[in-house]
Design an enzyme around this catalytic site. Structure first.
Site, mmCIF file in Angstrom:
data_model
loop_
_atom_site.group_PDB
_atom_site.id
_atom_site.type_symbol
_atom_site.label_atom_id
_atom_site.label_comp_id
_atom_site.label_asym_id
_atom_site.label_seq_id
_atom_site.Cartn_x
_atom_site.Cartn_y
_atom_site.Cartn_z
ATOM 1 N N MET A 30 -0.097 -6.617 10.950
ATOM 2 C CA MET A 30 1.264 -7.089 10.863
ATOM 3 C C MET A 30 2.414 -6.209 11.616
ATOM 4 O O MET A 30 3.357 -6.175 11.442
ATOM 5 C CB MET A 30 1.849 -7.167 9.400
ATOM 6 C CG MET A 30 0.821 -8.116 8.622
ATOM 7 S SD MET A 30 1.607 -8.873 7.148
ATOM 8 C CE MET A 30 1.945 -7.388 6.294
ATOM 9 N N LEU A 33 3.126 -0.657 13.625
ATOM 10 C CA LEU A 33 1.709 0.208 13.911
ATOM 11 C C LEU A 33 2.028 1.717 13.726
ATOM 12 O O LEU A 33 2.727 2.288 14.266
ATOM 13 C CB LEU A 33 1.029 0.030 15.380
ATOM 14 C CG LEU A 33 0.824 -1.724 15.393
ATOM 15 C CD1 LEU A 33 0.068 -1.811 16.784
ATOM 16 C CD2 LEU A 33 0.177 -2.043 14.312
ATOM 17 N N HIS A 37 -3.632 1.952 11.928
ATOM 18 C CA HIS A 37 -4.071 0.940 12.643
ATOM 19 C C HIS A 37 -4.860 1.361 13.922
ATOM 20 O O HIS A 37 -5.600 0.768 14.172
ATOM 21 C CB HIS A 37 -2.772 0.134 13.175
ATOM 22 C CG HIS A 37 -1.796 -0.424 12.150
ATOM 23 N ND1 HIS A 37 -0.659 0.041 11.713
ATOM 24 C CD2 HIS A 37 -2.035 -1.670 11.183
ATOM 25 C CE1 HIS A 37 -0.125 -0.880 10.699
ATOM 26 N NE2 HIS A 37 -1.148 -1.635 10.586
HETATM 27 P P1 AMP Z 1 -1.189 -4.346 8.102
HETATM 28 O O1 AMP Z 1 -0.588 -4.149 9.316
HETATM 29 O O2 AMP Z 1 -0.577 -3.460 7.047
HETATM 30 O O3 AMP Z 1 -1.546 -5.773 7.718
HETATM 31 O O4 AMP Z 1 -2.741 -3.650 8.317
HETATM 32 C C1 AMP Z 1 -3.646 -3.767 9.360
HETATM 33 C C2 AMP Z 1 -4.779 -3.261 9.004
HETATM 34 O O5 AMP Z 1 -4.577 -1.954 9.117
HETATM 35 C C3 AMP Z 1 -5.414 -3.584 7.623
HETATM 36 O O6 AMP Z 1 -6.870 -3.785 7.611
HETATM 37 C C4 AMP Z 1 -5.228 -2.134 6.593
HETATM 38 O O7 AMP Z 1 -5.926 -2.205 5.797
HETATM 39 C C5 AMP Z 1 -5.023 -1.376 8.027
HETATM 40 N N1 AMP Z 1 -4.336 -0.206 7.568
HETATM 41 C C6 AMP Z 1 -3.332 -0.008 7.033
HETATM 42 N N2 AMP Z 1 -2.840 1.236 6.532
HETATM 43 C C7 AMP Z 1 -4.019 1.915 7.166
HETATM 44 C C8 AMP Z 1 -4.510 3.311 6.782
HETATM 45 N N3 AMP Z 1 -3.582 4.055 6.365
HETATM 46 N N4 AMP Z 1 -5.738 3.888 6.933
HETATM 47 C C9 AMP Z 1 -6.467 2.818 7.427
HETATM 48 N N5 AMP Z 1 -6.309 1.656 7.739
HETATM 49 C C10 AMP Z 1 -4.929 1.150 7.457
#
Ligand code: AMP
Length: 290
Positions: A30, A33, A37
């Site tokens: 989303m 970043l 990410h």
């Molecule tokens: P989001 O942009 O929040 O939808 O996250 C996109 C992807 O990044 C999802 O698969 C999340 O689980 C992953 N993600 C977000 N924060 C972390 C983190 N701290 N460590 C590992 N993966 C993450």
């Protein structure tokens, strides 16, 4: 890096990659970043070419009183960072491209979606599963990378992929944390002043569980009490839920067995944060990965 905003063009790219028998890796995000990410992107780069990243703030996974409007949007910085990481395609559709007028379909992964985050955020995982299936249809990934930061989400996507015979192999990647333990999250940008330090309480609470397990504790009621104690000691933080569940079913367990998650959600001021740790059985002992 090529940036595309349309479904038609992204599908064309995906079709071409498939025709050439290339291994397309996909990282849905989303935006806003951060290193969490980027770790997924690096994992994808190691196994796949081309690598596609999507940035789409999915309105269907936000509740009516949630932060859809104020969710951080940092497209220029995101795009520059992805280019530097060697991403091949950035797919950034506007909402009407994904949900044109008259859109009616939803994907529901029953059971797994109603608990934990799903209970706190009704409709959240219906929105997640719907957009992920749609993105998979558009991008046609062979491998798709998700963070264990959102452990319930990964479990639900894996179930959906299995149930619907999707070609995409789901890869779950470790949680990336700040040096003080706070799990990276786009929502950390909301934390003001003393809230940033207070937010480490989620990690400290998980670490308390880790110490109890290392000392031989197996009873989850006892472990959850230890976790709650740490969270309650931090002023300005309110626990939403804390549970220890079976990693497959996401149902609560009374004593540790096989593979479990300890998951929690807490409000730090007005910001809702989640965190978790994986607990794996290793013979007679249990190992916890934060
Ligand atoms: P989001 O942009 O929040 O939808 O996250 C996109 C992807 O990044 C999802 O698969 C999340 O689980 C992953 N993600 C977000 N924060 C972390 C983190 N701290 N460590 C590992 N993966 C993450």
């Amino acid at each position: 890096m090529e940036v595309t905003h349309t479904v038609a063009w992204m599908k064309q790219v995906a079709r071409q990659a498939r025709a050439e028998d290339r291994i397309l890796g996909f990282v849905p995000t989303m935006g806003a970043l951060h290193e969490g990410h980027f770790s997924l992107v690096r994992a994808a780069r190691q196994q796949c070419s081309p690598v596609v990243v999507s940035i789409f703030v999915n309105p269907k996974q936000f509740g009516p009183s949630e932060d859809l409007q104020k969710y951080p949007r940092t497209f220029e910085a995101d795009s520059a960072a992805l280019e530097k990481l060697g991403v091949d395609y950035l797919f950034a559709p506007p909402p009407e491209e994904i949900y044109p007028r008259g859109f009616r379909t939803a994907v529901v992964v029953e059971g797994l979606s109603d608990r934990l985050e799903g209970r706190a955020r009704p409709g959240h995982f219906r929105g997640v599963a719907t957009v992920v299936l749609k993105l998979f249809e558009i991008v046609q990934p062979r491998f798709a990378y998700f963070g264990r930061k959102d452990a319930q989400q990964v479990r639900i996507i894996q179930q959906m992929a299995a149930d619907l015979d999707l070609d995409a192999q789901i890869v779950a990647c470790p949680i990336v944390r700040e040096p003080d333990g706070l799990a990276l999250s786009s929502r950390n940008l909301y934390l003001k002043g003393t809230e940033r330090r207070a937010a480490t309480v989620l990690y400290r609470a998980l670490d308390a569980v880790r110490r109890e397990i290392a000392a031989g504790q197996r009873d989850t009621a006892h472990l959850t009490v230890a976790l709650r104690k740490v969270v309650e000691s931090e002023p300005g933080v309110a626990l939403d839920y804390a549970e220890i569940v079976d990693a497959e079913t996401l149902e609560p367990v009374a004593t540790l067995r096989r593979t479990c998650y300890v998951l929690l959600a807490a409000f730090v001021g007005g910001t809702r944060l989640i965190d978790n740790a994986l607990i794996e059985q290793d013979g007679e002992s249990f190992r916890m990965t934060l």
